[in-house]
Write an enzyme that holds these catalytic residues in place. Structure first.
Site, short mmCIF file in Angstrom:
data_model
loop_
_atom_site.label_atom_id
_atom_site.label_comp_id
_atom_site.label_asym_id
_atom_site.label_seq_id
_atom_site.Cartn_x
_atom_site.Cartn_y
_atom_site.Cartn_z
CG ASP A 167 -2.42 0.56 0.89
OD1 ASP A 167 -2.26 1.82 0.50
OD2 ASP A 167 -3.44 -0.03 0.87
CG HIS A 192 -0.96 1.52 -3.08
ND1 HIS A 192 -2.33 1.08 -2.63
CD2 HIS A 192 -0.70 0.61 -4.21
CE1 HIS A 192 -2.61 0.10 -3.01
NE2 HIS A 192 -1.67 -0.22 -3.90
#
Length: 449
Positions: free
Chosen positions: A257, A282
């Protein structure tokens, strides 16, 4: 170099220096108050423990040592002989005390949900309530404390829970269909002023690796976070929230993430994220909570290699607020799906569904280079909450995969080069790009250590 460009660079440097208020020196290891020797041995390439060892918790003896350690000193976990592993459930840090995992030692998180339960039966499941697990390591009001290496803390998010055919990460995947996964994080720190993470490796957290909230003074220096990019949902690297005077430097982050996500549920500011390398993940994010306001943030000397997102600010009408005075400088991005992503409708919440409206303005990019294409998204919220950005020596290398989408934006190009012209609804572009060498990015992309 013309006088206008010189003046702009000096202004940007002044802003950056104002943000970098702490001038943090490299931390050092405190003296040991106690050294605890490992009684377990990691197996399968130091990946996990034998099943027979899974109930041999070290939690009590580690906690006892932390409770008894004088301020300014450290409890040291050491490998000895053929033993290199410790096994723990939740630990609580104490003010002024450091937990140090020494070279060659590994602190594993237990696979037993019961040891993390906040309420009976609350951990290790998906439900509508969430927040049912205590973290591996927590600090609440533990000022001047820290967690240091050079050893490893491993949450084993991939491993099956005791007597269950499901892992922590499986629960996170199940929660995509609805509900909340009840899984532990590695480090949760609340009101821990002047906290230090130093030369430590974190792996395989069931959820966020590090969350730091409501504090003043946090340093992460030389931290390696190494968790798979796929199948490890919500495994953010380092998330500072509602805090000030944050430094994240010389770190290597590969995760499932956000590598860094600055959470502005309360006001955040005076943060420096410098000299770091990001891989799968991310990206360098601000949000999605921005209703507390975010300002005075400097990101410099950053490589992003193979991520889903690069430079990202994200929010929506249910959690938005003012994000401004943000400087990105000397950033190299390659093989990234969304290299620059200004997202004011994160998770497609809808632009009429809330009253906390996002506004991203005074966002400056200097000496940024994007290689291998990707989609550039420059999205303001509406005509009254427009995106304000400046692109000074921002070069997008030619690629058939390169796309640019913009709306509700006030964009300035220059005075350095910018080899693109954003277009879209309610987009105004001003400035006069000049000439200069693009950021060379020489030596920026390096392997994980």
């Amino acid at each position: 170099m013309g006088p206008y460009r010189s003046a702009l660079i000096l202004a940007a440097l002044a802003a950056a220096q104002a943000q970098d208020t702490r001038h943090v020196a490299e931390p050092s290891f405190p003296a040991a108050c106690t050294e605890l020797s490992a009684a377990l041995s990691a197996i399968d390439g130091n990946k996990t423990l034998a099943e027979v060892d899974e109930t041999r918790l070290d939690t009590a003896r580690i906690q006892k040592a932390l409770d008894a350690c004088p301020k300014g000193q450290a409890v040291v976990l050491k490998a000895e002989g053929g033993h290199n592993a410790f096994l723990t459930g939740p630990l609580e840090l104490r003010p002024g005390v450091t937990l140090r995992v020494d070279a060659g030692a590994i602190l594993f998180g237990s696979r037993d949900p019961k040891v993390y339960e906040i309420r009976p039966g609350s951990c290790g499941l998906v439900d509508d309530r969430g927040r049912g697990c205590r973290p591996m390591i927590s600090g609440d009001g533990a000022a001047d404390s820290g967690v240091m290496g050079p050893g490893t803390i491993d949450g084993r998010g991939w491993a099956k829970l005791l007597a269950r055919d499901v892992s922590w990460w499986d629960l996170a995947e199940q929660a995509r269909k609805g509900g909340a996964q009840n899984v532990p994080r590695i480090l949760v720190l609340n009101r821990c002023n002047n906290f230090t993470l130093y030369r430590l490796t974190l792996r395989n957290s069931p959820n966020f690796h590090v969350y730091y909230g409501n504090g003043d003074g946090f340093t992460a220096w030389g931290v390696v976070i190494d968790t798979p990019g796929k199948g490890a949902r919500n495994t953010d690297g380092i998330d500072p929230g509602s805090s000030t005077n944050i430094t994240i430097t010389h770190c290597y982050i590969h995760t499932g993430d956000d590598q860094v996500a600055i959470k502005a549920g309360g006001h955040v500011g005076h943060m420096t994220i410098a000299h770091n390398h990001f891989y799968t993940g991310h990206g360098m994010s601000i949000g999605s909570e921005t209703y507390g306001g975010a300002e005075a943030i400097l990101v410099e000397d950053l490589s992003i290699d193979g991520a889903d997102n690069g430079i990202r600010i994200k929010s929506n009408a249910t959690r938005g607020g003012l994000v401004h005075n943000i400087v990105y400088r000397d950033v190299c991005i390659r093989d990234t799906r969304n290299p620059i992503y200004m997202d004011s409708d994160y998770e497609h919440a809808g632009k009429t569904s809330g009253s906390r409206l996002p506004q991203f303005t005074d966002i400056q990019l200097h000496d940024v280079r994007v290689q291998d294409g990707g989609k550039i998204t420059l999205q303001g919220f509406d005509e009254q909450h427009r995106l304000g950005m400046q692109f000074d020596n921002v070069i997008l290398d030619p690629s058939p995969q390169l796309k640019i989408a913009a709306e509700h934006a006030e964009l300035t190009l220059g005075p350095g080069p910018a080899n693109f012209l954003p277009e879209g609804p309610d987009v105004r572009v001003t400035g006069k790009p000049g000439k200069a060498a693009p950021n060379a990015c020489i030596g920026k992309f390096v392997p994980m250590p």
